[in-house]
Design an enzyme around this catalytic site. Structure first.
Site, PDB file in Angstrom:
ATOM      1  N   LYS A   1      -4.291  29.345  48.383  1.00  0.00           N
ATOM      2  CA  LYS A   1      -4.125  29.248  49.788  1.00  0.00           C
ATOM      3  C   LYS A   1      -5.500  28.744  50.574  1.00  0.00           C
ATOM      4  CE  LYS A   1       0.182  29.729  50.988  1.00  0.00           C
ATOM      5  NZ  LYS A   1       0.996  28.654  51.335  1.00  0.00           N
TER       6      LYS A   1
ATOM      7  N   LYS B   1      12.073  23.370  49.617  1.00  0.00           N
ATOM      8  CA  LYS B   1      12.408  24.522  50.138  1.00  0.00           C
ATOM      9  C   LYS B   1      13.788  24.748  50.693  1.00  0.00           C
ATOM     10  CE  LYS B   1       7.492  25.992  51.064  1.00  0.00           C
ATOM     11  NZ  LYS B   1       6.442  26.456  52.147  1.00  0.00           N
TER      12      LYS B   1
END
Length: 325
Positions: free
Chosen positions: A147, A244
């Site tokens: 991240k 997703k």
């Protein structure tokens, strides 16, 4: 009579989960349950504020479909009449599970799939370079999702992670945290570190610039893509898409997205929100044809639900029927 109900649940995260725009210590999920009194199917979804979703709002959306489900609304009807998002995902996955339990035919059999174990990415939360390097060493995983999105420090972060995990395949996820001013600098740092994929470097509203620059590292759309209808317009900007179930609105649409993306020569990542094994289980089916798999949600929790998915390091095994499908 077929009955649809919905509940909210909270699962603590081990430590904290930090990305460019937020930090969380809990995974808040909603679970849709469909039953005829004998057979029961479940679907879990994770409301996401980035898309204007709240726990209360998603619960209300699910409850609003109770009469339609009782009257026989099926998955394709749901896909046609309900907007994509977490609420539709919960109901769609519950319908798949309910159909499997009621018919005695597994979801894999319905889809003609032989499920294989998959290697999932393991996420390193955003932090200081030294902190992220230590997390990479401790994780000792073959596929790491790093991240980023914190300004110029991202160059140091990715270099530190690469030094700490020289053999790992790295995916970088900026979560819309870069800008036109640091895009090329950060992409160059990723190329130098041998990063395999960069997710959503720019805000979805400003990603047009990606069509006009070279991609030394393949770039993957996440916040910019939700359903199969988004794919064709993104082919000039992106090399891959993150599918997703919570964005797509269920396994039904996710399967269609994977097929459509492949037809457009886009690579596919099958991703997840931070949820339990009940969220990840349906994703395993769509992930069978994915180029990258990121279904590590349960690995980030202090405690998963039982029964859950079986993880051996970074290898995730198909769900057992008692969990889903």
């Amino acid at each position: 009579m077929i009955r649809l109900t919905v509940t909210a649940e909270v699962f603590p995260i081990a430590g904290a989960f930090r990305i460019s725009r937020e930090s969380r210590t809990e995974a808040k999920v909603i679970v849709a349950t469909i039953t005829d009194g004998t057979h029961t199917g479940r679907g879990e979804a994770v409301p996401y504020p980035r898309y204007g979703e709240t726990m209360e709002g998603v619960i209300a959306e699910v409850e609003a479909e109770a009469n339609a489900i009782a009257e026989g609304l099926d998955r394709e009807g749901l896909r046609a009449t309900m907007k994509a998002g977490a609420a539709r995902n919960a109901i769609d996955c519950a319908l798949w599970d309910f159909e499997a339990k009621r018919s005695g035919e597994s979801v894999a059999a319905k889809l003609g799939l032989t499920l294989s174990p998959l290697t999932t990415a393991y996420t390193l939360s955003l932090g200081e370079p030294e902190e992220m390097a230590e997390a990479a060493r401790n994780a000792a995983r073959p596929l790491l999702k790093v991240k980023l999105g914190g300004g110029r420090a991202d160059e140091a972060r990715i270099a530190a992670v690469r030094e700490a995990a020289p053999e790992a395949t790295l995916i970088v996820d900026a979560n819309e945290g870069w800008s036109e001013n640091n895009l090329l600098i950060n992409m160059s740092a990723c190329a130098k570190a041998g990063v395999a994929l960069i997710e959503q470097p720019l805000p979805a509203s400003r990603d047009g610039v990606l069509a006009n620059i070279s991609h030394p590292v393949p770039i993957c759309a996440d916040e910019s893509v939700h359903t199969s209808g988004d794919l064709e317009r993104l082919t000039a900007r992106y090399d891959a898409v993150n599918v997703k179930l919570d964005k797509a609105g269920g396994l039904t649409e996710a399967l269609a997205m994977v097929k459509a993306a492949k037809a457009l020569d886009l690579k596919v990542m099958l991703g997840c929100m931070v949820g339990t094994s009940l969220s990840m289980a349906p994703a395993i089916y769509a992930a069978q044809e994915a180029d990258f798999v990121d279904v590590d949600g349960p690995l980030l929790l202090a405690e998963d639900r039982t029964p859950g998915l079986h993880y051996e390091g970074s290898i995730v095994h198909p769900p057992i029927p008692e969990l889903w499908g």
